[in-house]
Design a protein around this motif. Structure first.
Motif, short mmCIF file in Angstrom:
data_model
loop_
_atom_site.label_atom_id
_atom_site.label_comp_id
_atom_site.label_asym_id
_atom_site.label_seq_id
_atom_site.Cartn_x
_atom_site.Cartn_y
_atom_site.Cartn_z
N ARG A 201 -14.77 21.75 45.27
CA ARG A 201 -14.29 23.10 45.56
C ARG A 201 -14.66 23.53 46.97
O ARG A 201 -13.94 24.31 47.59
CB ARG A 201 -14.90 24.09 44.56
CG ARG A 201 -14.62 23.76 43.11
CD ARG A 201 -15.55 24.56 42.20
NE ARG A 201 -15.69 23.95 40.89
CZ ARG A 201 -15.10 24.38 39.79
NH1 ARG A 201 -14.32 25.44 39.83
NH2 ARG A 201 -15.28 23.77 38.63
N THR A 202 -15.79 23.04 47.48
CA THR A 202 -16.19 23.39 48.84
C THR A 202 -15.30 22.70 49.86
O THR A 202 -14.93 23.28 50.88
CB THR A 202 -17.66 23.02 49.07
OG1 THR A 202 -18.49 23.77 48.17
CG2 THR A 202 -18.09 23.35 50.50
N TRP A 203 -14.96 21.45 49.59
CA TRP A 203 -14.13 20.70 50.55
C TRP A 203 -12.70 21.21 50.56
O TRP A 203 -12.09 21.34 51.61
CB TRP A 203 -14.17 19.21 50.19
CG TRP A 203 -13.76 18.35 51.35
CD1 TRP A 203 -12.52 17.86 51.61
CD2 TRP A 203 -14.60 17.91 52.42
NE1 TRP A 203 -12.52 17.13 52.77
CE2 TRP A 203 -13.79 17.14 53.30
CE3 TRP A 203 -15.95 18.07 52.72
CZ2 TRP A 203 -14.29 16.54 54.45
CZ3 TRP A 203 -16.45 17.47 53.87
CH2 TRP A 203 -15.63 16.72 54.72
N ARG A 204 -12.18 21.50 49.37
CA ARG A 204 -10.82 22.03 49.27
C ARG A 204 -10.82 23.21 48.29
O ARG A 204 -10.62 23.03 47.09
CB ARG A 204 -9.84 20.95 48.80
CG ARG A 204 -9.55 19.89 49.85
CD ARG A 204 -8.33 19.08 49.46
NE ARG A 204 -7.93 18.15 50.51
CZ ARG A 204 -6.84 17.40 50.47
NH1 ARG A 204 -6.04 17.48 49.40
NH2 ARG A 204 -6.54 16.58 51.45
N PRO A 205 -11.04 24.42 48.79
CA PRO A 205 -11.16 25.60 47.92
C PRO A 205 -9.93 25.81 47.05
O PRO A 205 -8.80 25.46 47.43
CB PRO A 205 -11.35 26.75 48.92
CG PRO A 205 -11.92 26.10 50.13
CD PRO A 205 -11.27 24.74 50.21
N THR A 206 -10.14 26.42 45.89
CA THR A 206 -9.07 26.61 44.93
C THR A 206 -8.97 28.07 44.51
O THR A 206 -9.87 28.87 44.77
CB THR A 206 -9.32 25.73 43.68
OG1 THR A 206 -8.19 25.80 42.82
CG2 THR A 206 -10.55 26.20 42.91
N ARG A 207 -7.86 28.39 43.86
CA ARG A 207 -7.67 29.72 43.28
C ARG A 207 -7.86 29.64 41.77
O ARG A 207 -7.51 28.64 41.13
CB ARG A 207 -6.25 30.25 43.57
CG ARG A 207 -6.11 30.92 44.92
CD ARG A 207 -4.68 31.36 45.16
NE ARG A 207 -4.17 32.28 44.16
CZ ARG A 207 -4.36 33.61 44.19
NH1 ARG A 207 -5.05 34.16 45.17
NH2 ARG A 207 -3.85 34.38 43.25
N TYR A 208 -8.40 30.71 41.21
CA TYR A 208 -8.63 30.81 39.77
C TYR A 208 -7.61 31.77 39.17
O TYR A 208 -7.28 32.80 39.77
CB TYR A 208 -10.06 31.25 39.49
CG TYR A 208 -11.06 30.27 40.04
CD1 TYR A 208 -11.42 29.14 39.30
CD2 TYR A 208 -11.64 30.44 41.30
CE1 TYR A 208 -12.32 28.22 39.80
CE2 TYR A 208 -12.54 29.53 41.82
CZ TYR A 208 -12.88 28.41 41.06
OH TYR A 208 -13.75 27.49 41.57
N LEU A 209 -7.13 31.42 37.98
CA LEU A 209 -5.99 32.13 37.41
C LEU A 209 -6.24 32.49 35.95
O LEU A 209 -6.93 31.78 35.22
CB LEU A 209 -4.74 31.25 37.50
CG LEU A 209 -4.35 30.79 38.91
CD1 LEU A 209 -3.30 29.70 38.84
CD2 LEU A 209 -3.86 31.96 39.75
N LEU A 210 -5.65 33.60 35.53
CA LEU A 210 -5.70 34.07 34.15
C LEU A 210 -4.46 33.59 33.41
O LEU A 210 -3.35 33.63 33.95
CB LEU A 210 -5.78 35.59 34.11
CG LEU A 210 -7.04 36.22 34.73
CD1 LEU A 210 -6.81 37.70 35.00
CD2 LEU A 210 -8.24 36.03 33.84
N ILE A 211 -4.64 33.17 32.16
CA ILE A 211 -3.51 32.75 31.35
C ILE A 211 -3.59 33.42 29.98
O ILE A 211 -4.56 34.11 29.67
CB ILE A 211 -3.48 31.21 31.15
CG1 ILE A 211 -4.73 30.75 30.37
CG2 ILE A 211 -3.37 30.50 32.48
CD1 ILE A 211 -4.63 29.32 29.88
N ASP A 212 -2.58 33.19 29.16
CA ASP A 212 -2.54 33.60 27.75
C ASP A 212 -2.63 35.12 27.61
O ASP A 212 -3.70 35.68 27.35
CB ASP A 212 -3.66 32.92 26.96
CG ASP A 212 -3.41 33.00 25.46
OD1 ASP A 212 -2.46 33.71 25.05
OD2 ASP A 212 -4.15 32.38 24.69
N PHE A 213 -1.48 35.78 27.73
CA PHE A 213 -1.43 37.24 27.67
C PHE A 213 -0.89 37.75 26.35
O PHE A 213 -0.33 38.84 26.27
CB PHE A 213 -0.58 37.77 28.83
CG PHE A 213 -1.02 37.27 30.17
CD1 PHE A 213 -2.36 37.23 30.50
CD2 PHE A 213 -0.10 36.81 31.11
CE1 PHE A 213 -2.78 36.75 31.74
CE2 PHE A 213 -0.50 36.33 32.34
CZ PHE A 213 -1.85 36.31 32.66
#
Length: 389
Positions: free
Chosen positions: A238-250
Motif C-alpha cells: 500500500r505504501t509503494w502503490r497507494p489504494t482507495r478503499y470502498l464501501l459495498i453492499d447497500f
C-alpha cells in the motif's frame, strides 16, 4: 436403498463430491449463455461444456483453478468480454434489491461518481435477464484487510478514507475537509447526500481497489494466486502503490428526510449484531449505529489485537458508547481523527503494526525486514501516509 430424489433410508441427501457444482452455483450455470450474450464470461467451471481438470487424476480439486467455487451466495466472478476486465456480478434480492440498486445508481452517475469524497464502489452495468432480478456489475475488489497493513501510516489512510466516505454519504455540506481527498479540489456541496445512512458499514462491506496494488489482477476466490492460478499473485504494498478503499453492499442502506428531525427506524441487523440499541428491537436512530459499527470494527480487529493504538482509544471508546445519544456524530469523529493524525510522528507512521500475541523472536526477525523495506520507501520518496492520487 435410495428414494427418487436421492435420499437414503434415513432421509439424508448424499454428500456432494469435492469440487462438484451445487447450491447457489447452479443458478449461475443455468444463465451462463445469457450472461455471455450480455457481454460477461464466467470461469470455465460454470460453462455448460465444463469437464473438471482433475478428472482422471489422483489430485484434489483444490489443486486446480476450476476446483474453487465462488463462496459468496449472491455473487459470481466474471470477465467483461469487451476488454478483459475482472468483474463481480451480484443478483439482487426481492426485498433489499430496490434499495441497493437505487443507491448504487445514485453514487455511480453524474457529479457524485467523480467526487473524491465518494467511496462507494462504482456500478459499471446492470444486466436484465427475462424473469430474473437485476444483476449488478462492479469491478472485482479485494477485502480491505488483505494483504495486512504493514504500517500505521497505511492504517490511518484507510480509516481516514472510510470515515470521510461515510461522512460524505450522511452530510450534504460537511464542515470537515479531509486533506486526503479534497486537495486541489472544489469544496462545492453535494446535493442529495444528506439523507443516506449505511446501516451495515462493517468489516465485510469495506473493500480496496486492487488495480494499483495488483496490476495483473488475481484469482477471484484464492486471492493469493494469480488469475490463471499458476503462480503467486504479483502485488505491491500500500505504501509503494497507494489504494482507495470502498464501501459495498447497500441492501440495508436507506434514505431519510432529515428536515423532519432525526429518523427512527426498525433495526436492520447486518454483519455486526452487537449494537446495544438493537438488542431490544425498538425503533432507533440509525446514524449513531453507523458510528458504533465503524468504532467497533476498529476496536475488535485492531486496537484489541495490535500494539500501539493508545492514540485512538479515547475516540473508539466514545464511538462505541452504550447510549447512542452519547456517541459523537460522524463529522465530529472525522474532525477528532484528523487532529489525532496531526499528532503522529513520521517514526510512528512508518512503524510496523505488531500483534499483541506475537512472539519476540518473530518480532525481531520481522523488524529487521520491516526497516530494510522502510529504507527503500524513504529512498524512493514514498510518503509515510500513502495517499492515493
Amino acid at each position: 436403498m435410495e428414494s427418487r430424489d436421492g435420499r437414503d433410508l434415513l432421509g439424508n441427501r448424499p454428500r456432494k463430491k469435492l469440487g462438484e457444482i451445487g447450491g447457489p452455483e447452479t443458478w449461475w450455470v443455468e444463465r451462463q449463455q445469457a450472461l455471455e450474450h450480455a457481454g460477461y464470461m464466467l470461469r470455465p467451471r460454470y460453462r455448460p461444456d465444463w469437464t473438471p481438470s482433475w478428472a482422471g487424476t489422483d489430485k484434489l480439486p483444490l489443486n486446480f483453478e476450476d476446483g474453487h467455487r465462488q463462496l459468496r451466495r449472491l455473487c459470481m466472478d466474471a470477465t467483461r468480454i469487451s476488454d478483459g476486465k475482472p468483474v463481480m456480478l451480484k443478483r439482487l434480492l426481492e426485498k433489499e434489491g430496490p434499495h441497493e440498486l437505487q443507491i448504487n445508481k445514485l453514487f455511480s452517475a453524474g457529479p457524485l461518481a467523480s467526487d473524491p469524497r465518494n467511496h462507494c464502489a462504482r456500478l459499471l452495468d446492470i444486466i436484465e435477464l427475462p424473469n430474473d432480478p437485476p444483476i449488478m456489475v462492479h469491478a472485482l475488489l479485494r477485502s480491505f484487510y488483505d494483504p495486512k497493513f504493514q504500517t500505521f501510516g497505511e492504517f490511518v489512510t484507510f480509516v481516514a478514507q472510510i470515515w470521510c466516505g461515510v461522512l460524505a454519504r450522511e452530510q450534504r455540506c460537511s464542515p470537515v475537509r479531509c486533506r486526503f481527498f479534497l486537495r486541489s479540489r472544489t469544496s462545492s456541496c453535494l446535493p442529495l447526500l444528506t439523507f443516506f445512512v449505511c446501516r451495515d458499514c462493517t468489516r465485510q462491506n469495506i473493500m480496496l481497489d486492487p488495480s494499483n496494488m495488483y496490476p495483473e489482477s488475481f484469482h477471484p476466490v484464492v486471492t493469493s494466486r494469480s488469475k490463471d492460478f499458476r503462480r503467486k499473485a504479483n502485488a505491491y504494498s500500500r505504501t509503494w502503490r497507494p489504494t482507495r478503499y470502498l464501501l459495498i453492499d447497500f441492501g440495508h442502506s436507506r434514505r431519510y428526510d432529515l428536515s423532519k428531525g432525526p429518523p427512527l427506524d426498525e433495526p436492520l441487523r447486518g454483519a455486526d449484531k452487537s449494537a446495544p440499541e438493537h438488542q431490544n428491537g425498538t425503533l432507533c436512530d440509525p446514524f449513531p449505529t453507523d458510528v458504533y459499527y465503524l468504532g467497533n470494527m476498529i476496536r475488535e480487529n485492531y486496537s484489541q489485537k495490535y500494539k500501539g493504538f493508545a492514540f485512538m482509544e479515547s475516540l473508539i471508546a466514545d464511538m462505541t458508547q452504550e447510549d447512542p445519544l452519547q456517541r459523537p456524530t460522524m463529522d465530529k469523529v472525522t474532525a477528532r481523527f484528523t487532529e489525532l493524525m496531526k499528532g503522529l510522528s513520521t517514526w510512528k507512521l512508518r512503524s510496523r503494526m505488531v500483534r499483541k500475541n506475537e512472539m519476540w523472536p518473530v518480532t525481531a526477525w520481522r523488524a529487521v525486514n520491516h526497516w530494510s523495506r522502510t529504507v527503500r520507501y524513504v529512498l524512493a520518496n514514498k510518503a509515510a501516509i500513502p495517499e492515493p492520487s
